[in-house]
Design an enzyme around this catalytic site. Sequence first.
Site, PDB file in Angstrom:
ATOM      1  CD  GLU A 162      37.757  40.399  47.854  1.00  6.30           C
ATOM      2  OE1 GLU A 162      38.479  39.380  47.820  1.00  6.30           O
ATOM      3  OE2 GLU A 162      37.744  41.236  46.934  1.00  6.30           O
ATOM      4  CG  ASN A 204      35.644  46.856  49.746  1.00  6.16           C
ATOM      5  OD1 ASN A 204      34.718  47.523  49.299  1.00  6.16           O
ATOM      6  ND2 ASN A 204      36.625  46.400  48.986  1.00  6.16           N
ATOM      7  CG  HIS A 240      34.713  43.914  40.798  1.00  5.67           C
ATOM      8  ND1 HIS A 240      35.489  44.841  40.121  1.00  5.67           N
ATOM      9  CD2 HIS A 240      35.284  43.778  42.024  1.00  5.67           C
ATOM     10  CE1 HIS A 240      36.477  45.245  40.905  1.00  5.67           C
ATOM     11  NE2 HIS A 240      36.370  44.622  42.063  1.00  5.67           N
ATOM     12  CD  GLU A 268      37.495  46.554  45.089  1.00  5.46           C
ATOM     13  OE1 GLU A 268      37.683  45.637  44.256  1.00  5.46           O
ATOM     14  OE2 GLU A 268      37.847  46.458  46.286  1.00  5.46           O
ATOM     15  CG  ASP A 270      35.380  46.373  37.169  1.00  2.00           C
ATOM     16  OD1 ASP A 270      34.509  45.552  37.516  1.00  2.00           O
ATOM     17  OD2 ASP A 270      36.582  46.234  37.475  1.00  2.00           O
TER      18      ASP A 270
END
Length: 461
Positions: A162, A204, A240, A268, A270
């Site tokens: 990030e 990432n 996400h 990651e 979701d």
Amino acid sequence: MRRAFIALLSAGALLLAAPVAVAPPALATIKEAAPGTLKEAAAAKGRVFGTAAAQAHLGESAYASTLDREFNQLTPENEMKWDTTEPSRNSFNFGAADQIVGHAQAQGMKIRGHTLVWHNQLPGWAGGISSRDDLLSAMRNHIAKEAGHFAGKIAYWDVVNEAFQDGSGARRDSVFQRVMGDGYIEEAFRAARTADPAAKLCYNDYNIDGQNAKSNAVYAMVKDFRARGVPIDCVGLQAHLTLGNVPSDMQANMQRFADLGVDVHITELDIRMSTPADGSKLATQANDYRKVVSACLAVSRCTVITVWGITDKYSWIPDVFPGEGAALLFDDNYGKKPAYNASLEALGGTDPGDPGDPGDPGAVTCSYTRTAQWDTGFNGQVTIKAGSSRVSSWTAVLTMGSGQQISGLWNGTPSTSGNVVTVKPVGWNADLAPGASASFGFTVNAPGGNQAPPALTCSSP
């Protein structure tokens, strides 16, 4: 538990009958059963299907058994982050990380190291360094000690996490950026390669799932690194996502990174919704998961899919986004959600207890038929059929293609949100006896000429 059947319809699919030669009984081939878990189905496609997990929950039998049964890659949620592993300078604690790595190794899982350099969950002593040389020394030492400790055990490292801002794609105003400048990311990757030469090294980030200013900035960095020989092997798209908002260009975005010569990982995943969940939301979520998995399968260098957690019970979403949640593949009681079945089916697997099995009590199946077509639209019909037990109601969800709009619908009660149309019974066709069916029809305006069939999911309470 809500039961659902997920079906994604492809345009122009034709089933052609042809003579079939039958082998003598002694030579007949027995068709192998489709893979029955996420990890088996992913492996059959040459992929890895992983999850983030927490060492603190491994003592819960349902948690550990679901982890071990379904996943073949593990990402420690917090156990490898800087504030956990080096809370005070040059004083390292790998106890929790060693435990979770040991569990993964015992199960034959690949391990993702997460994460070496991140502005968040950073100990105060590191965040307070103001000298470039001092911070560079501290960062190199942290990477050498942590990546060196786990060298040979880690398949992939999220080396830097990030580092870019949303919107503009500018570098994030972190202590690393302020004190060391743009070069810190390159320095981190070079240090990681020295510490753990066998691991794949990844960048990432979130909100880089589709093409936008942020993903363009990451793309430019990766392209530059590859051109100059900076060691980078993969890019992690966190994914996400929110309900109904899978980027339409996700596959194209992954492909452009792959074309640079790096692997692409979904790291990651979701897909959150406003809670409480209901049949319509769960069906839309299932279709979203199917889209993500299918996009990865369409890109040969997309080799890893990782969901951020095993069960909704322990998801991070409700704490950070109040009123939202239900984002994962398993519910609070470790029940398989429609999204699980959609993901498994997209991978070519079949759950032995798949609620799409008409023999499964309470199941419904659904099918789509085009009944008419013209230059600027078409008519369609959806049929919902009960399984071996009576169902008291049903829900069907149609995800329309670009430029498509339903102009009329009969024998169902529709509601529309964006390009998603949720259809419930009109009353008289809600209750279905075992094996019975109900249908509704609709007219679609498609002035852009998009005649592709909608994506279809259905469920029963």
